[in-house]
Design an enzyme around this catalytic site. Structure first.
Site, PDB file in Angstrom:
ATOM      1  N   ARG A 259       4.861  23.807  11.613  1.00 29.93           N
ATOM      2  CA  ARG A 259       4.758  24.013  13.051  1.00 29.93           C
ATOM      3  C   ARG A 259       3.311  23.792  13.480  1.00 29.93           C
ATOM      4  O   ARG A 259       2.384  24.091  12.721  1.00 29.93           O
ATOM      5  CB  ARG A 259       5.182  25.439  13.433  1.00 29.93           C
ATOM      6  CG  ARG A 259       6.671  25.691  13.377  1.00 29.93           C
ATOM      7  CD  ARG A 259       7.422  24.926  14.477  1.00 29.93           C
ATOM      8  NE  ARG A 259       8.864  25.185  14.490  1.00 29.93           N
ATOM      9  CZ  ARG A 259       9.778  24.425  13.877  1.00 29.93           C
ATOM     10  NH1 ARG A 259       9.420  23.351  13.203  1.00 29.93           N
ATOM     11  NH2 ARG A 259      11.062  24.728  13.959  1.00 29.93           N
TER      12      ARG A 259
ATOM     13  N   HIS B 196       7.535  14.914  15.526  1.00 27.97           N
ATOM     14  CA  HIS B 196       8.459  15.941  14.991  1.00 27.97           C
ATOM     15  C   HIS B 196       9.720  15.255  14.454  1.00 27.97           C
ATOM     16  O   HIS B 196      10.841  15.521  14.891  1.00 27.97           O
ATOM     17  CB  HIS B 196       8.815  16.972  16.073  1.00 27.97           C
ATOM     18  CG  HIS B 196       9.268  18.285  15.504  1.00 27.97           C
ATOM     19  ND1 HIS B 196       8.911  19.501  16.029  1.00 27.97           N
ATOM     20  CD2 HIS B 196      10.035  18.582  14.419  1.00 27.97           C
ATOM     21  CE1 HIS B 196       9.450  20.481  15.320  1.00 27.97           C
ATOM     22  NE2 HIS B 196      10.142  19.940  14.329  1.00 27.97           N
TER      23      HIS B 196
HETATM   24  C1  GLV Z   1      12.686  21.516  12.638  1.00 27.79           C
HETATM   25  O1  GLV Z   1      11.544  21.590  12.932  1.00 27.79           O
HETATM   26  C2  GLV Z   1      13.486  22.637  12.257  1.00 27.79           C
HETATM   27  O2  GLV Z   1      13.116  23.790  12.544  1.00 27.79           O
HETATM   28  O3  GLV Z   1      14.538  22.413  11.654  1.00 27.79           O
END
Ligand code: GLV
Length: 312
Positions: free
Chosen positions: A227, A275
């Site tokens: 994160r 992401h």
């Molecule tokens: C992606 O970031 C997840 O939390 O699966």
């Protein structure tokens, strides 16, 4: 009452993928998407990813929130989630493997200088570079839990040396493991490639900071697929500028999408991905969610339950 699942997910693309998949898999269910959902008093089972602040207080009879990803921080904090509500997360081998493949590609890409070749090609520059081999490289997995172990084992298969760090002790064949605050520095000194796959909690927020970077071998490479909140952005830029880190591959950011004015975009030592390391696959992942839905209905124990105190 008709079976009903409500989805709260501000990311429209992700919400659509899940909604379409669920509607296909359980055509008899009523599937609703926040904020257009109705009869919130009937809702016992929600699925969520990055839900807005305070949103769960709109659902007085909520029993379960199933995260649509592996991370649950944004579900647990600031959402008005009552204490008795069970939270589950996605634990899915295909998702774990996707992330591991991506991390390995980033590590090898950095070691074999692939980003530099992209830059050179633009300028038609023909220049050799020395490169690093897996046999001479230690990858340190920060957060050697379910996903971290899959990453570590893939690196092992590719002839890296692998170390791992976690909150509690872990034993994994051929991986030298460290745990807890006391062993963190010893772990960091091993990590020529530092892979962060920690859960984001109060204890791990900002853990990728100046002090951490300074413990790494000089010229280490950072890969963050956890994160954005793990990174102190300014400390990372400083560590890249002063050569303590040779580069960083970042898949996650404090604000997503990464704002256009953010200095990460233009830093030549940073590789940015949106992401995208791994996406949960609703066609497969929903099966376990559905199993949990029926377990909730029958009052039976659920699987992949988050320890709310621990935060993951
Ligand atoms: C992606 O970031 C997840 O939390 O699966």
């Amino acid at each position: 009452m008709k079976d009903k699942i409500t989805i709260i997910c501000p990311n429209e693309r992700f919400a659509k993928a899940w909604t379409d998949s669920i509607r296909k898999q359980v055509p008899d269910f009523e599937v609703q998407l926040y904020p257009d959902d109705t009869n919130r008093n009937d809702v016992e089972f929600l699925m969520a990813f990055n839900p807005p602040q305070g949103v769960f207080s709109l659902y007085p009879n909520l029993k379960v929130v199933a995260s649509m990803g592996a991370g649950v921080r944004t579900i647990l904090t600031g959402t008005g989630l009552p204490e008795n509500v069970i939270v589950t997360k996605i634990v899915q081998p295909m998702h774990q493997r996707d992330i591991a493949d991506f991390v390995l590609a980033l590590a090898l890409g950095h070691m074999r200088r692939i980003p530099e070749f992209f830059h050179q090609q633009k300028e038609k520059i023909w220049r050799h570079h020395p490169f690093q081999r897996p046999q001479d490289t230690t990858a340190g997995i920060m957060g050697i839990g379910a996903i971290g172990k899959v990453i570590g084992e893939l690196f092992l298969k590719n002839d890296f040396k692998v170390t791992g760090w976690s909150r509690t002790p872990k034993q994994i064949d051929n991986i030298r493991t460290f745990y807890g605050d006391d062993q963190k520095d010893a772990f960091l000194t091993t990590a020529q490639i530092l892979v962060c796959i920690l859960p984001l909690t109060d204890a791990t927020e900002g853990i990728l900071n100046k002090k951490t970077f300074n413990q790494l071998p000089k010229g280490a490479f950072l890969i963050n697929v956890a994160r954005g909140g793990h990174v102190v952005d300014k400390d990372l830029i400083d560590a890249l500028d002063n050569g303590q880190l040779s580069g960083a591959a970042l898949d996650v950011f404090r604000e997503e999408p990464l704002p256009p004015e953010h200095p990460f975009w233009t830093n030549k030592k940073i590789l940015i991905s949106p992401h995208n390391a791994g996406n949960t696959h609703p066609d497969v992942a929903f099966r376990k969610v559905l199993q949990n839905y029926y377990a909730m209905k029958k009052g039976e124990p659920l699987v992949d339950v988050v320890d709310r105190k621990r935060g993951y």
